[in-house]
Design an enzyme around this catalytic site. Structure first.
Site, PDB file in Angstrom:
ATOM      1  N   CYS A   1       0.818  -1.228   0.000  1.00  0.00           N
ATOM      2  CA  CYS A   1       0.000   0.000   0.000  1.00  0.00           C
ATOM      3  C   CYS A   1       0.846   1.270   0.000  1.00  0.00           C
ATOM      4  CB  CYS A   1      -0.938   0.000   1.190  1.00  0.00           C
ATOM      5  SG  CYS A   1      -2.165  -1.305   1.072  1.00  0.00           S
TER       6      CYS A   1
ATOM      7  N   HIS B   1      -3.201   7.624   1.741  1.00  0.00           N
ATOM      8  CA  HIS B   1      -3.596   6.285   1.313  1.00  0.00           C
ATOM      9  C   HIS B   1      -5.014   6.050   1.839  1.00  0.00           C
ATOM     10  CE1 HIS B   1      -3.875   2.117   0.590  1.00  0.00           C
ATOM     11  NE2 HIS B   1      -3.681   1.734   1.846  1.00  0.00           N
TER      12      HIS B   1
ATOM     13  N   ASN C   1     -10.074   0.383  -0.747  1.00  0.00           N
ATOM     14  CA  ASN C   1      -8.616   0.444  -0.647  1.00  0.00           C
ATOM     15  C   ASN C   1      -8.030  -0.182  -1.919  1.00  0.00           C
ATOM     16  OD1 ASN C   1      -5.920   0.058  -0.066  1.00  0.00           O
ATOM     17  ND2 ASN C   1      -6.261  -0.715   2.005  1.00  0.00           N
TER      18      ASN C   1
HETATM   19  O1  UT7 Z   1      -3.930  -0.647   3.205  1.00  0.00           O
HETATM   20  C1  UT7 Z   1      -3.152  -1.306   4.140  1.00  0.00           C
HETATM   21  C2  UT7 Z   1      -3.416  -0.761   5.432  1.00  0.00           C
HETATM   22  N1  UT7 Z   1      -4.646  -1.299   5.944  1.00  0.00           N
HETATM   23  C3  UT7 Z   1      -5.160  -0.714   6.979  1.00  0.00           C
HETATM   24  O2  UT7 Z   1      -4.637   0.248   7.447  1.00  0.00           O
HETATM   25  C4  UT7 Z   1      -6.384  -1.346   7.576  1.00  0.00           C
HETATM   26  C5  UT7 Z   1      -6.399  -1.045   9.034  1.00  0.00           C
HETATM   27  N2  UT7 Z   1      -7.505  -1.631   9.745  1.00  0.00           N
HETATM   28  C6  UT7 Z   1      -8.813  -1.274   9.571  1.00  0.00           C
HETATM   29  O3  UT7 Z   1      -9.136  -0.524   8.689  1.00  0.00           O
HETATM   30  C7  UT7 Z   1      -9.811  -1.796  10.568  1.00  0.00           C
HETATM   31  O4  UT7 Z   1      -9.135  -2.477  11.594  1.00  0.00           O
HETATM   32  C8  UT7 Z   1     -10.882  -2.726   9.948  1.00  0.00           C
HETATM   33  C9  UT7 Z   1     -11.847  -1.923   9.105  1.00  0.00           C
HETATM   34  C10 UT7 Z   1     -10.207  -3.796   9.142  1.00  0.00           C
HETATM   35  C11 UT7 Z   1     -11.688  -3.394  11.058  1.00  0.00           C
HETATM   36  O5  UT7 Z   1     -12.235  -2.427  11.936  1.00  0.00           O
HETATM   37  P1  UT7 Z   1     -12.044  -2.606  13.518  1.00  0.00           P
HETATM   38  O6  UT7 Z   1     -12.789  -1.523  14.154  1.00  0.00           O
HETATM   39  O7  UT7 Z   1     -10.576  -2.674  13.794  1.00  0.00           O
HETATM   40  O8  UT7 Z   1     -12.778  -3.957  13.791  1.00  0.00           O
HETATM   41  P2  UT7 Z   1     -12.190  -5.295  14.437  1.00  0.00           P
HETATM   42  O9  UT7 Z   1     -11.246  -5.970  13.512  1.00  0.00           O
HETATM   43  O10 UT7 Z   1     -11.721  -5.004  15.828  1.00  0.00           O
HETATM   44  O11 UT7 Z   1     -13.509  -6.161  14.515  1.00  0.00           O
HETATM   45  C12 UT7 Z   1     -14.627  -5.761  15.332  1.00  0.00           C
HETATM   46  C13 UT7 Z   1     -15.738  -6.777  15.144  1.00  0.00           C
HETATM   47  C14 UT7 Z   1     -15.278  -8.220  15.285  1.00  0.00           C
HETATM   48  O12 UT7 Z   1     -16.297  -8.939  15.923  1.00  0.00           O
HETATM   49  P3  UT7 Z   1     -16.193  -9.313  17.496  1.00  0.00           P
HETATM   50  O13 UT7 Z   1     -14.931 -10.134  17.624  1.00  0.00           O
HETATM   51  O14 UT7 Z   1     -16.117  -8.007  18.206  1.00  0.00           O
HETATM   52  O15 UT7 Z   1     -17.447 -10.082  17.751  1.00  0.00           O
HETATM   53  C15 UT7 Z   1     -15.170  -8.707  13.871  1.00  0.00           C
HETATM   54  O16 UT7 Z   1     -15.359 -10.079  13.751  1.00  0.00           O
HETATM   55  O17 UT7 Z   1     -16.279  -6.664  13.820  1.00  0.00           O
HETATM   56  C16 UT7 Z   1     -16.316  -7.963  13.215  1.00  0.00           C
HETATM   57  N3  UT7 Z   1     -16.167  -7.785  11.769  1.00  0.00           N
HETATM   58  C17 UT7 Z   1     -17.221  -7.583  10.962  1.00  0.00           C
HETATM   59  N4  UT7 Z   1     -18.541  -7.478  11.203  1.00  0.00           N
HETATM   60  C18 UT7 Z   1     -19.350  -7.261  10.158  1.00  0.00           C
HETATM   61  C19 UT7 Z   1     -15.045  -7.792  11.021  1.00  0.00           C
HETATM   62  N5  UT7 Z   1     -15.339  -7.597   9.728  1.00  0.00           N
HETATM   63  C20 UT7 Z   1     -16.689  -7.473   9.669  1.00  0.00           C
HETATM   64  C21 UT7 Z   1     -17.582  -7.236   8.607  1.00  0.00           C
HETATM   65  N6  UT7 Z   1     -18.894  -7.136   8.899  1.00  0.00           N
HETATM   66  N7  UT7 Z   1     -17.181  -7.088   7.323  1.00  0.00           N
END
Ligand code: UT7
Length: 324
Positions: free
Chosen positions: A114, A251, A281
């Protein structure tokens, strides 16, 4: 006199098919609302069957060449930032060279996921300043739809396909931070974090191209701090500060990272180019895509000070300060 790499043309290409969040609701336990609120993404473009990364890169490149009012014969070199090449080799750069009908000069790829466009811009700047080339076509192109695991809701909803291209030309500057062109850059990587974002396949391991795996939350926690730090390093090298910036061109990974970085730099979202709601992204393509859209919308104007920044797999991260 200082040679500056000045932006003289920009363009982009997005595949025709637009995939809204609602399409994921049919096959995954997810919702449009979750994707929008957690990431800021509403739609992404997805390449058609038979379309390749080099096809997308070539279309973006042609748009940039047209924008600059030059021809392919005026280009000395092509650098493509990508981690989703058509083939393991040769480079996407040489494929673009052939598709554009360029039979001289040189072309190659850089791979910093990225952050790839930041590394490619910095490489092009060094080549222009050392006289290796005077006009360089710098492209970011990625087709992450091909490395998605469409059963993994935590990753597949975030990425899209596309390409953006910028043409840099060496011009004499005064050597001050008032010059047009690239003024400074800051590059970083730390391989200890290689498991935070990777693809689980490759030539010397599985012999397959693999699928993207990401510890999204861990990466999220790294991002804002590192992005604001790299921005401050790059600005500080040339005696500039946050308040000098007209546009952050970040980005486009997550709106919460983008907002957090702007806030940490004391800038309003009115100073940030945001396209991720429409593109998702697009990895190495996201910065040149955002630049191209920002210019087309009349936001980015000649003389504006732009700060571009990115972080991704490696981890690799960095920033470039460029006066348009
Ligand atoms: O380009 C390279 C760089 N990439 C990045 O910088 C990405 C950085 N990370 C992010 O953008 C975020 O961490 C995400 C968008 C990927 C995820 O957001 P988050 O607020 O960090 O969520 P999380 O991973 O902590 O997940 C929270 C909850 C989890 O459920 P539980 O364990 O709390 O029950 C996940 O299983 O959200 C759940 N979850 C979803 N729910 C519905 C994860 N993906 C989804 C989804 N739909 N698509």
């Amino acid at each position: 006199m200082t040679i500056r790499a000045v932006a003289i043309g920009i363009g982009h290409y997005l595949p025709e098919r637009i995939m809204p969040n609602s399409e994921f609701e049919k096959t995954l336990d997810t919702s449009d609302e979750w994707i929008r609120t957690r990431s800021g993404i509403a739609n992404r473009h997805v390449a058609a069957d038979g379309e390749t990364t080099s096809n997308m890169a070539t279309k973006a490149a042609q748009a940039a060449i047209d924008d600059a009012g030059i021809t392919i014969d005026d280009i000395d070199a092509i650098i493509v930032a990508t981690s989703t090449p058509d083939l393991t080799f040769p480079s996407v750069g040489t494929m673009v060279q052939s598709q554009l009908g360029m039979t001289r000069g040189y072309a190659f790829d850089v791979q910093a996921v990225c952050a790839g466009f930041i590394f490619a811009l910095t490489t092009a700047n060094s080549m222009i300043q050392t006289g290796q080339a005077n006009r360089i076509l710098v492209i970011g192109a990625d087709m992450f739809s091909k490395i998605m695991d469409y059963t993994d809701r935590s990753t597949c909803v975030l990425f899209g396909d596309g390409a953006g291209a910028l043409i840099l030309e060496g011009r004499a500057g005064k050597g001050t931070n008032e010059d047009r062109g690239i003024l400074s850059a800051d590059l970083n990587s730390d391989g200890r974090y290689k498991d935070m974002l990777y693809v689980d396949g490759g030539v010397s391991t599985t012999g397959t191209s693999g699928h993207l795996r990401m510890q999204g939350n861990a990466l999220f926690r790294q991002a804002v701090e590192r992005l604001s730090a790299t921005a401050h390093h790059a600005l500080g090298k040339v005696g500039l500060s946050d308040s000098d910036i007209d546009w952050i061109v970040p980005h486009q990974a997550n709106i919460r990272i983008i907002k957090g970085t702007a806030k940490k730099m004391g800038l309003s979202m009115d100073n940030v180019i945001v396209t991720l709601q429409d593109h998702g992204n697009t990895s190495a393509a996201s910065i040149p895509l955002a630049m191209s859209v920002g210019k087309a919308e009349g936001k980015i104007k000649r003389g504006d000070l732009l700060l571009t920044e990115a972080i991704g797999g490696g981890l690799a991260w960095g920033s470039v300060v460029i006066r348009w």
